[in-house]
Design an enzyme around this catalytic site. Structure first.
Site, PDB file in Angstrom:
ATOM      1  N   LEU A  28       0.841  -1.202   0.000  1.00 23.28           N
ATOM      2  CA  LEU A  28       0.000   0.000   0.000  1.00 23.28           C
ATOM      3  C   LEU A  28       0.875   1.250   0.000  1.00 23.28           C
ATOM      4  CD1 LEU A  28      -2.496  -1.110   2.782  1.00 23.28           C
ATOM      5  CD2 LEU A  28      -3.063  -0.841   0.359  1.00 23.28           C
ATOM      6  N   ALA A  31       8.383   3.097   2.347  1.00 22.27           N
ATOM      7  CA  ALA A  31       9.232   4.221   2.766  1.00 22.27           C
ATOM      8  C   ALA A  31      10.624   3.686   3.081  1.00 22.27           C
ATOM      9  CB  ALA A  31       8.613   4.918   3.973  1.00 22.27           C
ATOM     10  N   SER A  32      11.458   4.532   3.655  1.00 25.13           N
ATOM     11  CA  SER A  32      12.868   4.156   3.846  1.00 25.13           C
ATOM     12  C   SER A  32      13.058   3.050   4.875  1.00 25.13           C
ATOM     13  CB  SER A  32      13.673   5.387   4.256  1.00 25.13           C
ATOM     14  OG  SER A  32      13.089   5.984   5.389  1.00 25.13           O
ATOM     15  N   LEU A  33      12.153   2.987   5.882  1.00 28.38           N
ATOM     16  CA  LEU A  33      12.334   2.005   6.964  1.00 28.38           C
ATOM     17  C   LEU A  33      11.488   0.755   6.783  1.00 28.38           C
ATOM     18  CD1 LEU A  33      12.356   4.309  10.141  1.00 28.38           C
ATOM     19  CD2 LEU A  33      14.259   3.657   8.664  1.00 28.38           C
ATOM     20  N   ALA A  34      10.346   0.877   6.142  1.00 26.47           N
ATOM     21  CA  ALA A  34       9.397  -0.245   6.098  1.00 26.47           C
ATOM     22  C   ALA A  34       8.410  -0.061   4.961  1.00 26.47           C
ATOM     23  CB  ALA A  34       8.644  -0.326   7.433  1.00 26.47           C
ATOM     24  N   GLN A  35       7.613  -1.099   4.725  1.00 24.84           N
ATOM     25  CA  GLN A  35       6.492  -0.978   3.795  1.00 24.84           C
ATOM     26  C   GLN A  35       5.276  -1.677   4.393  1.00 24.84           C
ATOM     27  OE1 GLN A  35       8.725  -2.588   0.522  1.00 24.84           O
ATOM     28  NE2 GLN A  35       7.421  -4.403   0.408  1.00 24.84           N
ATOM     29  N   VAL A  36       4.090  -1.313   3.869  1.00 25.40           N
ATOM     30  CA  VAL A  36       2.827  -1.794   4.445  1.00 25.40           C
ATOM     31  C   VAL A  36       2.051  -2.576   3.398  1.00 25.40           C
ATOM     32  CG1 VAL A  36       0.655  -1.114   5.544  1.00 25.40           C
ATOM     33  CG2 VAL A  36       2.742   0.178   6.025  1.00 25.40           C
ATOM     34  N   ASP A 182       5.128  13.338  12.873  1.00 27.20           N
ATOM     35  CA  ASP A 182       5.286  13.071  11.440  1.00 27.20           C
ATOM     36  C   ASP A 182       3.946  13.156  10.708  1.00 27.20           C
ATOM     37  OD1 ASP A 182       6.832  12.607   9.252  1.00 27.20           O
ATOM     38  OD2 ASP A 182       6.994  10.442   9.522  1.00 27.20           O
TER      39      ASP A 182
END
EC number: 2.7.-.-
Length: 397
Positions: A28, A31-36, A182
């Site tokens: 969905l 980003a730089s740290l994770a994805q969903v 954020d």
């Protein structure tokens, strides 16, 4: 997907097909740290699965070291470049953002803290399938908060959303001192509640919060009260208490995103104009050394507040609702409540507490009258009627 399967297998001890009835391969968001990813559990619940990129933990310490070396190198070439605070903040915040259990705890804390706002939705965390690198939460759909077209299609009032966002953040900053830092449009969604049909804000990504000390929070309350009601002597006093020193005019301009002339005239008196915006943009480059110096001297808590203010202002600019008098009055209400609560907490006398409560109620009533006056002004009443109302109900101080 191979890396996603690897992280889930390592952290939850099972394969994706054992845990989920379906799991969308296309994220969905990434980003730089994770994805969903969107998924459905075997019991039928639709969930959002946030999965950390597997190499981030190991790489992050190298990234911070590289950042530190580069900042020191630039400082040798340009002594006015004072950005070591950036490295210090990264060292402090990145480990917190990489711990998804910390993010889950923050989500539950803010949901409890703001439960009296029926327009706010924080997705529920499913702890039984969450680890430091995998976070499972309730799936909630909506449009991004800066998407005017989505709001118009779904008959969502942009002014109402802007007011709700202002109330929510004023409560976090001034009353609770626990601030989601954020709020970019990907983390703030809007929708019509499927049951009630009312507009709702969905707050996502709770990895980065700033906890404000009581001293900082109360000084910040006093400063905003002074800015809203144009008490320039107290603007100077509380700006200096917050580390601005002789740069307090620049500090006030950075906080409000208004020119010094507008701050002196009163930020709640007139909305920002295109000319003023252009003036601020053109002058900002000339003040970079002073801005750098200021950022290096203010309390570290202020840095994420600056970031949050700018992100919220970007949303307001996209919605065309920036700097309305109503938003400043809502901020003022939260400041009054926070300062009254602090005074009541620090007195043992029942009479004194009652006195403080009456003072608080009277100040809130004055603000409501002032808000009514602003609405009445928009009705273009005859000048004699306006003069009479202004005499009867002067602006609060």
């Amino acid at each position: 997907m191979q890396e996603v399967r690897q992280v889930i297998r390592e952290d939850l001890g099972k394969e994706i097909h054992d845990l989920f009835m379906s799991f969308d391969d296309t994220p969905l968001g990434a980003a730089s740290l994770a994805q969903v990813h969107k998924a459905v559990l075997h019991d039928g619940r639709t969930v959002a699965v946030k999965v950390q990129h597997p190499k981030v933990q190991a790489q992050s310490s190298k990234d911070i070291l590289l950042m530190e070396v580069l900042v020191l190198a630039v400082k040798q070439l340009f002594p006015d470049f004072e950005f070591m605070w950036l490295v210090d903040e990264a060292k402090k915040n990145l480990p917190l953002e990489l711990d998804f259990l910390n993010e889950g705890r923050n989500a539950e804390k803010v949901a409890q803290m703001l439960k009296h706002f029926d327009f706010l939705k924080v997705p529920q965390i499913y702890w039984e399938l969450s680890t430091k690198r995998v976070l499972l939460m309730e799936f909630v759909d909506g449009g991004q908060v800066n998407d005017r077209d989505y709001m118009e299609r779904n008959k969502i009032d942009v002014n109402e959303i802007s007011r709700h966002l202002g109330k929510m953040y004023s409560e976090m900053i001034f009353v609770n001192g626990f601030v989601h830092c954020d709020p970019h449009p990907g983390n703030v969604l809007v929708r019509k509640h499927p049951g009630t049909g009312k507009a709702e804000i969905i707050l996502l990504d709770h990895g980065l919060y700033q906890v404000l000390t009581e001293e900082f929070r109360l000084d910040y309350c006093h400063l905003w009260q002074s800015l809203i009601w144009t008490d320039m002597k107290r603007v100077e006093e509380y700006s200096q208490r917050l580390g601005a020193g002789d740069l307090y005019p620049l500090f006030a301009c950075m906080l409000t995103a208004r020119s010094w002339d507008s701050v002196n005239r009163g930020i709640s008196q007139a909305p920002v104009t295109a000319t003023e915006d252009a003036e601020i943009r053109n002058n900002a480059a000339n003040y970079l050394p002073q801005i750098s110096q200021l950022l290096n001297h203010v309390p570290r808590q202020m840095l994420l507040i600056f970031k949050t203010n700018d992100l919220l202002r970007g949303i307001e600019a996209a919605l065309g609702t920036r700097a309305s008098a109503s938003s400043f009055l809502n901020m003022s209400r939260c400041c009054i409540r926070a300062l009254a609560e602090h005074k009541k907490k620090n007195t043992c006398s029942f009479f004194r507490r009652t006195q403080i409560s009456f003072g608080e109620a009277f100040s809130l009533w004055q603000i409501s009258l002032h808000e009514l006056m602003l609405r009445v002004k928009g009705l273009k009443l005859p000048s004699w009627a306006m003069a009479l109302l202004c005499w009867l109900f002067p602006a609060p101080h």
